[in-house]
Design an enzyme around this catalytic site. Structure first.
Site, PDB file in Angstrom:
ATOM      1  N   LYS A 123       0.294   3.272  -2.978  1.00 56.79           N
ATOM      2  CA  LYS A 123      -0.906   4.092  -3.191  1.00 56.79           C
ATOM      3  C   LYS A 123      -0.566   5.574  -3.252  1.00 56.79           C
ATOM      4  CE  LYS A 123      -4.002   0.839  -0.799  1.00 56.79           C
ATOM      5  NZ  LYS A 123      -4.612   0.525   0.525  1.00 56.79           N
TER       6      LYS A 123
ATOM      7  N   TYR B   1      -3.583  -3.070 -10.109  1.00 55.93           N
ATOM      8  CA  TYR B   1      -3.428  -2.791  -8.687  1.00 55.93           C
ATOM      9  C   TYR B   1      -2.596  -3.878  -8.000  1.00 55.93           C
ATOM     10  CZ  TYR B   1      -4.537  -2.189  -3.781  1.00 55.93           C
ATOM     11  OH  TYR B   1      -4.437  -2.057  -2.418  1.00 55.93           O
TER      12      TYR B   1
ATOM     13  N   SER C  89       0.795  -1.232   0.000  1.00 53.44           N
ATOM     14  CA  SER C  89       0.000   0.000   0.000  1.00 53.44           C
ATOM     15  C   SER C  89       0.827   1.283   0.000  1.00 53.44           C
ATOM     16  CB  SER C  89      -0.927   0.019   1.217  1.00 53.44           C
ATOM     17  OG  SER C  89      -1.920  -0.960   1.074  1.00 53.44           O
TER      18      SER C  89
ATOM     19  N   VAL D  44       1.381  -3.432   4.071  1.00 57.68           N
ATOM     20  CA  VAL D  44       1.435  -4.683   4.833  1.00 57.68           C
ATOM     21  C   VAL D  44       2.688  -5.494   4.540  1.00 57.68           C
ATOM     22  CG1 VAL D  44      -1.064  -4.935   5.159  1.00 57.68           C
ATOM     23  CG2 VAL D  44       0.031  -5.898   3.122  1.00 57.68           C
TER      24      VAL D  44
ATOM     25  N   TYR E 129      -4.088   4.706   7.767  1.00 57.70           N
ATOM     26  CA  TYR E 129      -5.372   4.041   7.970  1.00 57.70           C
ATOM     27  C   TYR E 129      -6.258   4.803   8.947  1.00 57.70           C
ATOM     28  CZ  TYR E 129      -2.994   0.434   5.394  1.00 57.70           C
ATOM     29  OH  TYR E 129      -2.306  -0.246   4.440  1.00 57.70           O
TER      30      TYR E 129
END
Lengths: 327, 327, 327, 327
Positions: A74, A196, A71, A266, A248
């Site tokens: 992102k 993705y 992530s 992660v 998050y």
């Protein structure tokens, strides 16, 4: 190299050493295990790297161990989407509001069907949709090339992780179908989700993340290679979203305790950005329940305090604080 | 006074003028009407004041019109609570996470019963509970004295607004009983809610808010009077919470678009803080649906862009942008 | 045929006529338009049929107009799933709790990942998963055969509606991927969703629904053909779920106002079941905002009142009530 | 008394004995402990009583132990509110929809501010508001007199429980202030909450609850005294709401598994109503996590199965089932 620089470098190195030793004490958290490959990471691995806007790098620990970016990607993919179609067009498809939900939530903004922000999976798949719409089958090469230029080296790719994610990513596929139903992404659902999954499987090191962070901190220019990698306006937007939505469902506490833009994955990596000053990269694969690297969060929090990086810091807290952690 | 300073002052004045003229064009929004007194405000009133960390003030419009501070008080009361019982004790009772809910929401953090943050009513009543626990019947005098020192003058009090709020504040009374049920505030529910209603009824002007903001920006020292008003650590915490939670259910967009700590009130005021640089105060009583002053939000957003105040601003956008608004 | 029976039939016919005339006055609601075929229905069509456990049928209006069964199929498919793998196995995969959410909600029971009940799309897709697991490619033929036996005639199929749903059903496909992610349905996502779309495209009339309802009311035996169609235990479970979850996010009001198990579909049909007494079928394609046929709801509500069908009715309200509607 | 009646009584007694023996095996659950008095109950107490519409009573176990009626009172108070001001007036203030939330939830219907139903605290306080508006200081005497007539004896009152609730009921007080803020109850918040606490502190036995249930089952006429206690229409409405909302956030499962109107209280009592047939009262103070008596739920569930009380029961399951529980 003059004397003053040497002494500041020494000081930074000694702070990094201290932060590293404190970080090693954290033994809680667990490896990600939703795909077998992630569970194979060495739990004790721990590396911290700081790359300055002047092009220097300071590092300690396992900074050359490769892991999947997950992530963390992102943030950089969002930066590229803003560059490619502009802030307003991107805002029409994905918001900038922390959701308070888990990273894999399937809740969208009720009024607009938009994902809340580009740091949750739904938003990141939307960003992948934007890039796929623009580059088609070349979208992944585009991403890989830019990520590599930000890191200052040709990055690798983890085929096994990619295949595993592609086989088990039912929830992400569900999210993509919902985005299609809401008119947020085009019909090429499978290709978009595939992009993705690929983007998440790019291999980086803590040093790479520090350099990528420094590139954001330096107005999009890689300070090691002096190459312009990211668009200026897009860099500003990316940092803002990283600050409010990067960690998050934790944004308020992150702004309160740490106060610098960051993004975790992660795979165990975290990137931090201190505007006009430096990029931080950490790696340690044990995650807390929110999916953030335990040692990585500790390291960035300590660095923020010790180096006075918090946006609202009023003082140079000095080594007294660090000393209290070590005592 | 040297030539450079004069020219910068001229520049700032001309920017303020331009922002003021743009702000005047906003005619949407509505006066708060939940109590009759607030609905009596003059809808066209509009003032902007900027107070620098060097002790100068720049202003335009109705900067000496008095209005009730309302929720702007939440930021300063929080600052005082942190000073009085310390960050950790305050964190045990009220969080720092944006709630995504309306300002008068009755949702608390499920794990701890804590209000999400001190900028929603539940959190502000908790802060009132902390101050009442410490000062008892003197709590309001304590607040009033500190607010006044931050503003650099003895502030007034609107008895009518206070009585109106006290008569109709059933929801806030409900919130206080819930906080008591959750063990967050002590049993003196009526006195605590009364303190909260009083604190909201303090009278300020846009110039007051600018000076109060400048006091936060100057590490707690009023730059006009050189008096230390707020605790250093508390100032830092307050700014962090203002950034993430100050503008109600809007935090991500605020960080994205404006990027400076701020707090609004239904009286029509907004305070903004640019750390180590300046405080901003605006007044205009027409509110958007979230309860923020329409012209105030516009003014602070424009000032942030024009003066490059955003934390992640990479460029001096210059007067080109402002020109485009005016054209 | 003795005199008493004749007079009761006359009475029922006159009640049906009155209910029909009242129903005609309802002109609000709108045709379903998410696929073009549904928007082509004739808005004024309206039919009511009552089939008794003794095998008689009473009817008024457009009772032979065919329309797609849509979500009315969920009740009968659930009945078959319980028959095939047993109550306990079905309960492991789909609950019996009204969700309070819309029919196409994507919220599942947090503890178990189960859809809340078989009357929302997620639950119905789960039921399709159960039947597909059991019968594979023959699952649709199995459903069609049983539905036809309950209706007492070979039912048709609307190919156009089926294709339209299959092309636009992104949200249902998303739900299926979420169910797969949660371990609720097997991996054959496309085939399962296809079965669900097919099942919804079966063609019925109001008379068919009355006979299918009467088959449930008669302990699973079609009272016209004396053929056992459904399993006894499954019939009981189906009625219970229809009562609590059949009319979307409306269950408490339905139990309060009407009090008989029912299920509606966006095709305009509603089936009602009065245990051991009768089945009711209505057709009128204009829907309220919850997706229930406006005239159908009115008709079943009036029939419940007029015939004293409510489970807790204490009186024979008599024709006074109906008269008051007509006056 | 003819032979057949004797044998049916024998059969019912033997079923009650068997259900009692099965119920005794349930040893999980815990006493309510939010006020000290409730925690003093004898955990092993267990009684079951069935009162028929013909005026007979069948009972086993501790059916004369007194306990506070608590939330069981909500059903009967609702019945009286409907009688006093009519269904429509009551519906304007409190809905009939299961909330899916806990009994002490503070969520109201967003469109109307109404509590979801009269079986959650907010709804019961609203009912108390209706009765207080009508009877003022005499409201409690009115309730007590009617409850007593339904039970067929003068009921007692637990002063200690009442005082304890009054001292600790901050959450209920908060709910009342919210109801006042929403315009649902009048301003006499303290008196209304006091009425609610008093109503919950009325003392009953399992036998009382059975007779009170039988009074509802017999169209409002106490079948032991032949006295009309409740209004006919109100009885119907009460049963409907008990079925859909009586067992807290459990309505769908209750309808599925048991299928008879019921209401539980944290005092350990449950009342069940089988329309035109019988009332059931149970007492056992150990509660499950939803606040329902563990043994009481088991007993009513078994009675429903064994006696074929479920609204949609198709068969007389017979003693085979009970035997399987006992084996």
């Amino acid at each position: 190299m003059n004397v003053e620089k040497v002494s500041r470098a020494d000081e930074l190195n000694s702070i990094l050493d201290a932060v590293y030793r404190i970080g090693l004490r954290y033994r809680d958290g667990a490896l990600a295990d939703y795909i077998p490959e992630l569970a194979k990471a060495e739990p004790e691995h721990f590396g911290i790297a700081v790359a300055t806007a002047q092009g220097r790098i300071y590092a300690v620990g396992d900074i050359e161990v490769e892991f999947t970016i997950q992530s963390v990607s992102k943030a950089f993919a969002y930066c590229l989407a803003v560059e490619q179609i502009g802030r307003e067009q991107v805002l029409r498809r994905v918001g900038v509001e922390p959701s308070g939900d888990a990273f894999n939530a399937i809740e969208f903004d009720p009024g607009t069907n938009r994902p809340y922000n580009p740091m949750v999976n739904a938003g990141a798949i939307t960003v992948a949709g934007i890039l796929h719409e623009r580059f088609g089958a070349d979208a992944f090469d585009f991403l890989m090339e830019r990520f590599s230029r930000a890191a200052g080296r040709r990055l690798g790719f983890d085929e096994k992780v990619y295949r595993s994610e592609a086989q088990t990513g039912h929830r992400n596929r569900a999210i993509a179908h919902l985005l299609l139903a809401g008119g947020i992404i085009p019909a090429a659902v499978d290709a978009i989700v595939d992009l993705y999954f690929r983007q998440c499987s790019i291999l980086v090191t803590a040093a790479d993340l520090a350099r990528m962070g420094a590139t954001l901190a330096s107005m999009g220019e890689n300070p090691m290679t002096d190459e312009q990698v990211f668009d200026l306006q897009a860099v500003r937007d990316t940092q803002a979203v990283m600050l409010s939505c990067g960690m998050y469902d934790y944004s308020g506490n992150w702004i309160f305790d740490v106060g610098i833009p960051a993004k975790s994955g992660v795979g165990g990596g975290i990137v931090g950005v201190v505007n006009r000053q430096l990029g931080i990269g950490t790696y340690s694969p044990r995650l807390d329940r929110k999916g953030n690297s335990v040692r990585g969060v500790a390291a960035i929090t300590l660095l923020s305090e010790e180096l006075g990086l918090h946006a609202f810091d009023c003082t140079n807290v000095g080594s007294a604080l660090l000393g209290s952690f070590l005592s």
